[in-house]
Design a protein around this motif. Sequence first.
Motif, PDB file in Angstrom:
ATOM      1  N   ARG A  11     -25.905  62.970  33.064  1.00 27.09           N
ATOM      2  CA  ARG A  11     -26.001  62.405  31.721  1.00 27.09           C
ATOM      3  C   ARG A  11     -25.444  63.416  30.736  1.00 27.09           C
ATOM      4  N   VAL A  12     -24.816  62.917  29.694  1.00 25.88           N
ATOM      5  CA  VAL A  12     -24.333  63.765  28.613  1.00 25.88           C
ATOM      6  C   VAL A  12     -25.038  63.370  27.327  1.00 25.88           C
ATOM      7  N   LYS A  13     -25.210  64.327  26.446  1.00 23.16           N
ATOM      8  CA  LYS A  13     -25.855  64.084  25.158  1.00 23.16           C
ATOM      9  C   LYS A  13     -24.775  63.957  24.094  1.00 23.16           C
ATOM     10  N   LEU A  14     -24.896  62.932  23.278  1.00 21.82           N
ATOM     11  CA  LEU A  14     -23.975  62.714  22.185  1.00 21.82           C
ATOM     12  C   LEU A  14     -24.731  62.114  21.022  1.00 21.82           C
ATOM     13  N   SER A  15     -24.036  61.794  19.949  1.00 19.10           N
ATOM     14  CA  SER A  15     -24.713  61.176  18.811  1.00 19.10           C
ATOM     15  C   SER A  15     -23.865  60.037  18.270  1.00 19.10           C
ATOM     16  N   TYR A  16     -24.554  59.074  17.686  1.00 18.24           N
ATOM     17  CA  TYR A  16     -23.905  57.949  17.018  1.00 18.24           C
ATOM     18  C   TYR A  16     -24.466  57.870  15.611  1.00 18.24           C
ATOM     19  N   ARG A  17     -23.595  58.129  14.634  1.00 15.17           N
ATOM     20  CA  ARG A  17     -23.996  58.154  13.228  1.00 15.17           C
ATOM     21  C   ARG A  17     -25.198  59.068  13.006  1.00 15.17           C
ATOM     22  N   TYR A  24     -23.789  58.205  30.600  1.00 17.15           N
ATOM     23  CA  TYR A  24     -23.393  58.737  31.898  1.00 17.15           C
ATOM     24  C   TYR A  24     -22.011  59.371  31.789  1.00 17.15           C
ATOM     25  N   ALA A  25     -21.845  60.508  32.415  1.00 14.13           N
ATOM     26  CA  ALA A  25     -20.526  61.135  32.475  1.00 14.13           C
ATOM     27  C   ALA A  25     -19.555  60.133  33.086  1.00 14.13           C
ATOM     28  N   GLY A  26     -18.384  60.028  32.515  1.00 11.85           N
ATOM     29  CA  GLY A  26     -17.377  59.098  33.005  1.00 11.85           C
ATOM     30  C   GLY A  26     -17.343  57.776  32.258  1.00 11.85           C
ATOM     31  N   THR A  28     -16.965  55.292  29.007  1.00  8.71           N
ATOM     32  CA  THR A  28     -16.223  55.342  27.754  1.00  8.71           C
ATOM     33  C   THR A  28     -17.222  55.335  26.602  1.00  8.71           C
ATOM     34  N   ALA A  29     -16.744  55.716  25.430  1.00  9.29           N
ATOM     35  CA  ALA A  29     -17.601  55.692  24.247  1.00  9.29           C
ATOM     36  C   ALA A  29     -18.106  54.272  23.984  1.00  9.29           C
ATOM     37  N   ALA A  30     -17.249  53.282  24.173  1.00 10.11           N
ATOM     38  CA  ALA A  30     -17.658  51.887  23.960  1.00 10.11           C
ATOM     39  C   ALA A  30     -18.752  51.482  24.936  1.00 10.11           C
ATOM     40  N   ALA A  31     -18.602  51.832  26.208  1.00 11.29           N
ATOM     41  CA  ALA A  31     -19.616  51.491  27.205  1.00 11.29           C
ATOM     42  C   ALA A  31     -20.935  52.177  26.892  1.00 11.29           C
ATOM     43  N   ALA A  32     -20.870  53.411  26.421  1.00 11.34           N
ATOM     44  CA  ALA A  32     -22.090  54.131  26.062  1.00 11.34           C
ATOM     45  C   ALA A  32     -22.804  53.443  24.902  1.00 11.34           C
ATOM     46  N   LEU A  33     -22.053  53.016  23.890  1.00 12.94           N
ATOM     47  CA  LEU A  33     -22.671  52.336  22.741  1.00 12.94           C
ATOM     48  C   LEU A  33     -23.263  50.995  23.150  1.00 12.94           C
ATOM     49  N   VAL A  34     -22.523  50.212  23.903  1.00 15.38           N
ATOM     50  CA  VAL A  34     -23.030  48.909  24.351  1.00 15.38           C
ATOM     51  C   VAL A  34     -24.266  49.106  25.228  1.00 15.38           C
ATOM     52  N   GLY A  35     -24.254  50.128  26.063  1.00 14.79           N
ATOM     53  CA  GLY A  35     -25.405  50.435  26.909  1.00 14.79           C
ATOM     54  C   GLY A  35     -26.654  50.796  26.121  1.00 14.79           C
ATOM     55  N   GLU A  36     -26.453  51.271  24.893  1.00 13.79           N
ATOM     56  CA  GLU A  36     -27.569  51.616  24.013  1.00 13.79           C
ATOM     57  C   GLU A  36     -27.913  50.470  23.061  1.00 13.79           C
ATOM     58  N   ARG A  74      -9.633  54.301  19.893  1.00 14.43           N
ATOM     59  CA  ARG A  74     -10.094  53.129  20.647  1.00 14.43           C
ATOM     60  C   ARG A  74     -11.228  53.576  21.568  1.00 14.43           C
ATOM     61  N   ALA A  75     -12.441  53.152  21.233  1.00 14.69           N
ATOM     62  CA  ALA A  75     -13.646  53.591  21.940  1.00 14.69           C
ATOM     63  C   ALA A  75     -13.641  53.171  23.400  1.00 14.69           C
ATOM     64  N   CYS A  76     -12.900  52.139  23.741  1.00  5.88           N
ATOM     65  CA  CYS A  76     -12.856  51.688  25.132  1.00  5.88           C
ATOM     66  C   CYS A  76     -11.982  52.574  26.002  1.00  5.88           C
ATOM     67  N   LEU A  77     -11.236  53.515  25.407  1.00  2.19           N
ATOM     68  CA  LEU A  77     -10.345  54.381  26.170  1.00  2.19           C
ATOM     69  C   LEU A  77     -10.795  55.836  26.197  1.00  2.19           C
ATOM     70  N   VAL A  78     -11.744  56.201  25.334  1.00  3.43           N
ATOM     71  CA  VAL A  78     -12.166  57.600  25.226  1.00  3.43           C
ATOM     72  C   VAL A  78     -13.408  57.835  26.070  1.00  3.43           C
ATOM     73  N   GLU A  79     -13.300  58.753  27.023  1.00  2.00           N
ATOM     74  CA  GLU A  79     -14.428  59.095  27.882  1.00  2.00           C
ATOM     75  C   GLU A  79     -15.386  60.018  27.130  1.00  2.00           C
ATOM     76  N   VAL A  80     -16.692  59.763  27.276  1.00  2.28           N
ATOM     77  CA  VAL A  80     -17.684  60.570  26.572  1.00  2.28           C
ATOM     78  C   VAL A  80     -17.693  62.001  27.087  1.00  2.28           C
ATOM     79  N   ALA A  81     -18.103  62.903  26.210  1.00  2.00           N
ATOM     80  CA  ALA A  81     -18.246  64.313  26.563  1.00  2.00           C
ATOM     81  C   ALA A  81     -19.511  64.842  25.902  1.00  2.00           C
ATOM     82  N   ASP A  82     -20.087  65.843  26.494  1.00  2.00           N
ATOM     83  CA  ASP A  82     -21.311  66.420  25.958  1.00  2.00           C
ATOM     84  C   ASP A  82     -21.064  66.920  24.529  1.00  2.00           C
ATOM     85  N   GLY A  83     -21.952  66.542  23.615  1.00  2.00           N
ATOM     86  CA  GLY A  83     -21.851  66.967  22.224  1.00  2.00           C
ATOM     87  C   GLY A  83     -20.962  66.100  21.356  1.00  2.00           C
ATOM     88  N   MET A  84     -20.391  65.044  21.909  1.00  2.00           N
ATOM     89  CA  MET A  84     -19.486  64.174  21.160  1.00  2.00           C
ATOM     90  C   MET A  84     -20.217  63.509  19.996  1.00  2.00           C
TER      91      MET A  84
END
Length: 92
Positions: A11-17, A24-26, A28-36, A74-84
Amino acid sequence: MARKKRPLTPRVKLSYRGEPLTAYAGQTAAAALVGEGVDAWRTTRKDGKPRGLFCGIGVCFDCLLTIDGVANQRACLVEVADGMRLGEEVDR
């Protein structure tokens, strides 16, 4: 036939607003947001209609998001990273 279990990905830690979330590592930013539970993260200029993930493969531009201070990613193309940082305004 038995299904194979995939190993858990880190798991990676990031923030939204400014609010913390994990993904999960791997993913995309879009998948992470939809998952939340975030299904829209911007609005259209003309009508103010909500937009988020639509095609999921980088063809459309509905999922545009500011990522780490860089607007219009494009959030569907950017892979999440820790601290993003997702969805925070561009520093001026």
